[in-house]
Design a protein around this motif. Structure first.
Motif, PDB file in Angstrom:
ATOM      1  N   MET A  89      10.821   5.703  -2.765  1.00 38.29           N
ATOM      2  CA  MET A  89      12.179   5.436  -2.917  1.00 38.29           C
ATOM      3  C   MET A  89      13.356   6.122  -2.882  1.00 38.29           C
ATOM      4  N   PHE A 123      13.323   0.391   0.378  1.00 32.47           N
ATOM      5  CA  PHE A 123      12.969   0.616   1.869  1.00 32.47           C
ATOM      6  C   PHE A 123      12.326  -0.848   2.048  1.00 32.47           C
ATOM      7  N   LEU A 125      11.203  -3.492   4.652  1.00 26.43           N
ATOM      8  CA  LEU A 125      10.701  -3.852   5.722  1.00 26.43           C
ATOM      9  C   LEU A 125       9.972  -4.933   5.755  1.00 26.43           C
ATOM     10  N   SER A 126       8.947  -5.420   4.737  1.00 26.24           N
ATOM     11  CA  SER A 126       8.217  -6.686   4.615  1.00 26.24           C
ATOM     12  C   SER A 126       8.810  -7.938   4.464  1.00 26.24           C
ATOM     13  N   GLY A 131       3.930  -8.569   7.145  1.00 29.63           N
ATOM     14  CA  GLY A 131       3.575  -7.276   6.527  1.00 29.63           C
ATOM     15  C   GLY A 131       3.229  -6.481   7.604  1.00 29.63           C
ATOM     16  N   SER A 132       1.916  -6.917   8.003  1.00 35.22           N
ATOM     17  CA  SER A 132       0.939  -5.824   9.129  1.00 35.22           C
ATOM     18  C   SER A 132       1.858  -5.915  10.363  1.00 35.22           C
ATOM     19  N   TRP A 157       8.255  -8.315  -1.441  1.00 36.16           N
ATOM     20  CA  TRP A 157       7.556  -6.897  -2.009  1.00 36.16           C
ATOM     21  C   TRP A 157       8.273  -5.771  -2.252  1.00 36.16           C
ATOM     22  N   ILE A 158       9.586  -5.893  -2.171  1.00 39.01           N
ATOM     23  CA  ILE A 158      10.408  -4.781  -2.069  1.00 39.01           C
ATOM     24  C   ILE A 158      10.649  -4.186  -3.344  1.00 39.01           C
ATOM     25  N   THR A 159      10.023  -3.104  -3.310  1.00 39.34           N
ATOM     26  CA  THR A 159      10.147  -2.240  -4.705  1.00 39.34           C
ATOM     27  C   THR A 159      11.547  -1.676  -5.036  1.00 39.34           C
ATOM     28  N   SER A 213       8.553  -4.701  -7.976  1.00 46.88           N
ATOM     29  CA  SER A 213       8.877  -5.285  -6.614  1.00 46.88           C
ATOM     30  C   SER A 213       9.316  -6.684  -6.756  1.00 46.88           C
ATOM     31  N   MET A 362      -3.137  -1.781  -5.296  1.00 49.91           N
ATOM     32  CA  MET A 362      -1.963  -1.926  -5.019  1.00 49.91           C
ATOM     33  C   MET A 362      -1.522  -1.092  -3.578  1.00 49.91           C
ATOM     34  N   VAL A 365      -2.935  -1.385  -0.088  1.00 56.80           N
ATOM     35  CA  VAL A 365      -2.258  -2.536   0.689  1.00 56.80           C
ATOM     36  C   VAL A 365      -1.054  -1.864   1.491  1.00 56.80           C
ATOM     37  N   SER A 369      -2.191  -1.576   5.477  1.00 60.30           N
ATOM     38  CA  SER A 369      -3.392  -1.754   4.812  1.00 60.30           C
ATOM     39  C   SER A 369      -4.665  -1.159   5.480  1.00 60.30           C
ATOM     40  N   ASN A 371      -7.127  -2.454   6.903  1.00 63.58           N
ATOM     41  CA  ASN A 371      -7.593  -2.617   8.132  1.00 63.58           C
ATOM     42  C   ASN A 371      -6.825  -2.042   9.234  1.00 63.58           C
TER      43      ASN A 371
END
Ligand SMILES: Cc1cc2nc3c(=O)[nH]c(=O)nc-3n(C[C@H](O)[C@H](O)[C@H](O)COP(=O)(O)OP(=O)(O)OC[C@H]3O[C@@H](n4cnc5c(N)ncnc54)[C@H](O)[C@@H]3O)c2cc1C
Length: 400
Positions: A89, A123, A125-126, A131-132, A157-159, A213, A362, A365, A369, A371
């Motif tokens: 951040m 930041f 985005l999600s 998410g992905s 989820w925004i930190t 978050s 955490m 992810v 992530s 995957n």
């Protein structure tokens, strides 16, 4: 080839240790109790220069580079993992993205305050359903209205979003664009200057309630046109580029957590006596410690390579993805070894094993992530999609 850290980075790492020991480790406790944003501690990190490594001196940076970022992120997470978030951040995904993609004027306006820790970054985005797959599933929209854009939608989820002064936020300026990723635009947002922004904390047991978050709601939230980052439709490229720099810090942070888990396990194994001898003397314990030791060392080498590659002005997509993926595996392994070696004590608050593992979970992810990394690495390895096909922007060393 020299595997030793340069002397100046050893000195820098010692300085980070000092900030953690003097300010962060004990300082965070009172903020956690009050669930209050630990602004003064972020400010201490900024004053100590922990955020300015990849920025030129005229913006308040130290021009130390990206390997320095990796070293700093690792050391912070080893000692005070709550503050690992700040590396993105206050250094990489927020200010570096502004520096990398913004105009000279935007860089001068926003970067110095963020890397000094005076202004809090973000930041965004999600989203809940995105998410992905930000390109296909993003629902937040930005509509041009004269000299401003009006943003509607939500981010998840925004930190640091409950304390943000300046953030980079992505929205669709063309929701019907085909291909979908060409409809995304990046904005520099200032939540404290304009109406229509609110943030609702998300409860994440085991993680910090101070440096946390939130879900962000945007209701006709205004962004002046001069705060658009890059061109309309360029947002997806900006986001993917930002995540590369995020992977640099995340692989360093995972390495720091893995080291911390290993240290806890080693100390405990040497102290815990069973059958008249320390459990460190049992070969099954030695085997687990050996596996974790080697994994941590390999994760560190891969993380350093990402920073080094960026410092050379080379495209780092491939090495960043592999390093993030491997550091995840190494941290998981070391976290499990700590759980196993400490037995029942791993569950107590006296030892940091639960906390270390919560941060490892955490970080598996974020920034793509496990995957997502597997897909990227697998497709690249099989020759289906070259991981380095998108040129990165790296303004610090002048590469496009
Ligand atoms: C504490 C915390 C802080 C965060 N901070 C921020 C922040 O500051 N800013 C921000 O923008 N975001 C942030 N994030 C969001 C984070 O980046 C997302 O959680 C992440 O991108 C994954 O999205 P998701 O959780 O929606 O999972 P999903 O995308 O729904 O994925 C669910 C599962 O499906 C798997 N999957 C996805 N695609 C594939 C595929 N192609 N093949 C196989 N499996 C697949 C994933 O690996 C995962 O296991 C944060 C998240 C957390 C938990």
């Amino acid at each position: 080839m020299n595997f030793d850290l340069p002397e100046e980075l050893v000195t820098l790492r010692d300085a980070v240790t000092d900030v953690c020991e003097k300010h962060l480790i004990t300082g965070i406790k009172s903020f956690e109790e009050r669930q209050e944003f630990a602004y003064p501690l972020i400010r201490e990190m900024g004053k100590a220069g922990l955020f300015g490594a990849p920025f030129p001196e005229e913006l308040g940076g130290s021009a130390a580079g990206f390997l320095a970022v990796s070293v700093i992120a690792e050391e912070i997470s080893r000692l005070a993992p709550e503050f690992g978030y700040a590396m993105n951040m206050q250094s990489m995904t927020c200010p570096y993205t502004i520096y990398n993609w913004g105009t000279e004027e935007q860089a001068r306006r926003f970067v110095p305050g963020l890397i000094a820790g005076e202004q809090i970054g973000m930041f965004a985005l999600s989203e809940e359903g995105s998410g992905s797959d930000p390109a296909g599933s993003m629902r937040t929209v930005a509509r041009r209205d004269g000299d401003v854009y009006r943003l509607n939608g939500s981010k998840m989820w925004i930190t640091f979003s409950h304390a943000t002064d300046v953030g980079v936020l992505f929205a669709k300026t063309d929701p019907h664009a085909d291909p979908a990723h060409t409809g995304i635009t990046a904005f520099i947002v200032q939540p404290k200057h304009f109406e229509g922004y609110s943030a609702q904390p998300i409860e994440l047991p085991g993680l910090s309630r101070s440096l946390r978050s939130c879900t962000v709601f945007l209701d006709d939230f205004v962004v002046p046109v001069e705060n658009r980052l890059g061109e309309e439709g360029e947002g997806f490229r900006i986001a993917m580029n930002a995540l590369e720099y995020g992977r640099l810090t995340v692989s360093g942070r995972l390495t720091g957590l893995a080291q911390s888990a290993l240290d806890v396990a080693r100390n405990y194994a040497n102290e815990r006596i069973i059958g008249g001898k320390p459990i460190a003397r049992f070969q099954l314990i030695q085997e687990r410690i050996a596996d974790a030791t080697v994994a941590v060392e390999a994760a560190r080498l891969m993380s350093h390579r990402v920073g080094w590659t960026m410092d050379q002005g080379r495209v780092s997509t491939r090495v960043a993805s592999r390093a993030k993926y491997f550091a995840t595996q190494a941290a998981r392994l070391a976290g499990d070894v700590a759980r196993e070696v400490l037995g029942g004590n791993a569950l107590t608050a006296e030892y940091p094993v639960k906390k270390i593992n919560a941060y490892i979970d955490m970080l598996t992810v974020g920034e793509g992530s496990e995957n997502v990394q597997r897909v990227l690495i697998g497709e690249d390895s099989l020759g289906i999609k070259d991981a380095t096909r998108h040129a990165m922007r790296n303004r610090f060393v002048g590469m496009l």
